[in-house]
Design an enzyme around this catalytic site. Structure first.
Site, PDB file in Angstrom:
ATOM      1  N   ASP A 274      34.250 -42.869  -7.713  1.00 48.26           N
ATOM      2  CA  ASP A 274      33.276 -43.731  -6.751  1.00 48.26           C
ATOM      3  C   ASP A 274      31.942 -43.641  -7.308  1.00 48.26           C
ATOM      4  O   ASP A 274      31.140 -42.712  -7.219  1.00 48.26           O
ATOM      5  CB  ASP A 274      33.157 -43.227  -5.223  1.00 48.26           C
ATOM      6  CG  ASP A 274      32.342 -44.037  -4.631  1.00 48.26           C
ATOM      7  OD1 ASP A 274      31.702 -45.046  -5.101  1.00 48.26           O
ATOM      8  OD2 ASP A 274      32.358 -44.145  -3.281  1.00 48.26           O
TER       9      ASP A 274
ATOM     10  N   TYR B  93      30.569 -49.099   4.993  1.00 48.14           N
ATOM     11  CA  TYR B  93      29.313 -49.791   4.771  1.00 48.14           C
ATOM     12  C   TYR B  93      28.802 -50.377   6.058  1.00 48.14           C
ATOM     13  O   TYR B  93      29.601 -50.354   7.054  1.00 48.14           O
ATOM     14  CB  TYR B  93      29.254 -50.798   3.710  1.00 48.14           C
ATOM     15  CG  TYR B  93      29.618 -50.204   2.340  1.00 48.14           C
ATOM     16  CD1 TYR B  93      28.645 -49.703   1.550  1.00 48.14           C
ATOM     17  CD2 TYR B  93      31.056 -50.207   1.781  1.00 48.14           C
ATOM     18  CE1 TYR B  93      28.938 -49.201   0.245  1.00 48.14           C
ATOM     19  CE2 TYR B  93      31.358 -49.711   0.573  1.00 48.14           C
ATOM     20  CZ  TYR B  93      30.264 -49.248  -0.322  1.00 48.14           C
ATOM     21  OH  TYR B  93      30.480 -48.752  -1.666  1.00 48.14           O
TER      22      TYR B  93
ATOM     23  N   ARG C 147      36.757 -46.784  -0.672  1.00 47.39           N
ATOM     24  CA  ARG C 147      36.291 -45.568  -0.219  1.00 47.39           C
ATOM     25  C   ARG C 147      37.335 -44.990   0.717  1.00 47.39           C
ATOM     26  O   ARG C 147      37.242 -44.959   1.800  1.00 47.39           O
ATOM     27  CB  ARG C 147      35.053 -45.791   0.622  1.00 47.39           C
ATOM     28  CG  ARG C 147      33.792 -46.077  -0.216  1.00 47.39           C
ATOM     29  CD  ARG C 147      32.514 -45.790   0.453  1.00 47.39           C
ATOM     30  NE  ARG C 147      31.429 -45.865  -0.658  1.00 47.39           N
ATOM     31  CZ  ARG C 147      30.138 -45.722  -0.416  1.00 47.39           C
ATOM     32  NH1 ARG C 147      29.785 -45.602   0.664  1.00 47.39           N
ATOM     33  NH2 ARG C 147      29.253 -45.540  -1.503  1.00 47.39           N
TER      34      ARG C 147
ATOM     35  N   SER D 181      28.843 -44.036  -4.922  1.00 45.94           N
ATOM     36  CA  SER D 181      28.382 -42.691  -4.380  1.00 45.94           C
ATOM     37  C   SER D 181      27.576 -41.567  -5.474  1.00 45.94           C
ATOM     38  O   SER D 181      26.622 -41.232  -5.199  1.00 45.94           O
ATOM     39  CB  SER D 181      29.568 -41.989  -3.909  1.00 45.94           C
ATOM     40  OG  SER D 181      30.048 -42.764  -2.821  1.00 45.94           O
TER      41      SER D 181
ATOM     42  N   GLN E  89      37.489 -40.695  -4.178  1.00 49.08           N
ATOM     43  CA  GLN E  89      36.275 -40.323  -3.994  1.00 49.08           C
ATOM     44  C   GLN E  89      35.727 -39.759  -5.248  1.00 49.08           C
ATOM     45  O   GLN E  89      34.463 -40.024  -5.685  1.00 49.08           O
ATOM     46  CB  GLN E  89      36.279 -38.962  -2.979  1.00 49.08           C
ATOM     47  CG  GLN E  89      36.223 -39.285  -1.552  1.00 49.08           C
ATOM     48  CD  GLN E  89      36.332 -38.248  -0.829  1.00 49.08           C
ATOM     49  OE1 GLN E  89      36.192 -37.099  -0.907  1.00 49.08           O
ATOM     50  NE2 GLN E  89      35.944 -38.450   0.743  1.00 49.08           N
TER      51      GLN E  89
END
Length: 376
Positions: A130, A230, A122, A133, A127
């Site tokens: 990912d 996380y 991350r 996500s 991004q």
């Protein structure tokens, strides 16, 4: 010329596909050829003809895998299905490295370079790659929609000639990507929304979406921020304080959405049987972590469990219930990853050994498991 193969998913209940006609066109524009297994996109409402129109070749598994340099999937395929795959070819998919450790060993034996997309770090430049996500965002939305469907009342307050319908009260537990989308969706449906998390940084995010933040104050362990953003396991003192606060709050809620997951570990228990019993009959809990053991005591994957008059819902694969959009976003994640490493001179993507992304997602190479997280 590099050949990219797109597999049809064989895991029960998996409706997504790893490439869309849009990303097929983009791969071809980079100079690749793309082969798609017959009916790979059927579950996501993408026909074979759509892939052919985009420029892909469509055929049976053997022909699709033959001479492929890169194989794309949503979930990790059975290693036996990869017979005929080139030694050193890449397998790019969500591989569940902790849950399917034996399968990772088999990929190594096959000579496959397995790249686990859920291990994507991350960081800012990753991004758009990912998958957790992109898929969690849809999961948070779907959780609220399904809870609303199961709930026997309306979400928004309604003023009618026959009287007033009170707004539903929704409580979101865990404010990552899924939780934030759940807050936004429940708000759009007209519910009174509150939310909690173990990470203090999320309080501002909760309030920015118009929800009420429910937090334990002045107890050690509130930070809860682990690697990559996380959550981590909390102190016993914090857990006790949180349980007391949540118990008082949850009894007043109509809808509860739980989203808490810790990578590589069973889902933390957030809602106990006693807390379920405190809720009003007809209330609904959606457990987004049910496939990893569940945040809610007694939840079962793909079943509606009724305990103390409360309906507990959870899907083993929530994004698969939004296959078209989930596939489109997932396919873009994979394209963004491969295109970011595309070497024009080589005519293919190249992963530098010293790159942060390479080190994070590469599981196997040269017949060995090489990922530090698996070897630890």
């Amino acid at each position: 010329m590099v050949k990219i193969a797109v597999l049809r998913e064989t895991t029960p209940g998996e409706t997504r596909v790893s490439a869309s006609p849009e990303t097929v066109k983009k791969f071809i524009a980079l100079g690749a050829t793309v082969s798609v297994e017959t009916e790979a996109g059927a579950g996501a409402s993408i026909g074979d003809s759509d892939y052919e129109t985009a420029g892909a070749m469509v055929g049976k598994l053997a022909s699709v895998l033959k001479d492929a340099h890169i194989v794309l999937g949503v979930q990790g395929p059975d290693p036996k299905a990869l017979k005929g795959m080139k030694s050193g070819a890449w397998l790019v998919a969500g591989l569940d490295p902790f849950g399917q450790r034996g399968r990772i060993d088999d990929y190594a034996k096959c000579g496959v370079e397995a790249l686990a997309m859920e291990f994507m770090p991350r960081i800012t430049r990753a991004q758009s790659m990912d998958i957790l996500s992109s898929q969690s965002n849809l999961s948070g939305y779907k959780a609220v929609i399904e809870a609303a469907s199961v709930y026997g009342r309306a979400f928004p307050m309604m003023m009618t000639a026959a009287g007033t319908v009170s707004a539903a009260k929704a409580f979101i537990m865990g404010v990552g990507v899924a939780g934030l989308q759940a807050i936004a969706t429940a708000r759009r449906l007209g519910a009174q929304v509150s939310a909690t998390d173990v990470r203090s940084a999320t309080k501002e995010q909760i309030e920015s979406l118009g929800a009420k933040a429910i937090f334990v104050e002045d107890v050690a362990g509130i930070e809860g921020e682990g690697a990559g953003g996380y959550a981590t396991e909390m102190s016993d003192e914090y857990k006790a304080a949180q349980a007391e606060l949540v118990s008082a709050h949850i009894a007043k809620q109509d809808i509860v959405i739980t989203t808490a997951l810790i990578p590589g570990r069973p889902a933390p228990r957030l809602v106990s049987d006693a807390q379920i019993a405190s809720m009003k009959p007809g209330s609904v809990i959606f457990d987004l972590a049910v496939a990893q053991g569940g945040n809610v005591e007694g939840s079962k994957a793909d079943e509606i469990v009724i305990k103390h008059g409360v309906k507990i819902v959870g899907y083993s694969n929530t994004p698969a219930h939004l296959a078209a959009d989930a596939s489109a976003l997932y396919a873009r994640n994979l394209f963004n990853f491969l295109s970011a490493f595309w070497d024009k001179e080589a005519g293919k993507p190249v992963l530098p050994d010293d790159d942060e992304i390479t080190g994070a997602i590469r599981l196997t190479k040269d017949g060995k498991v090489v990922n530090e997280r698996l070897l630890a």
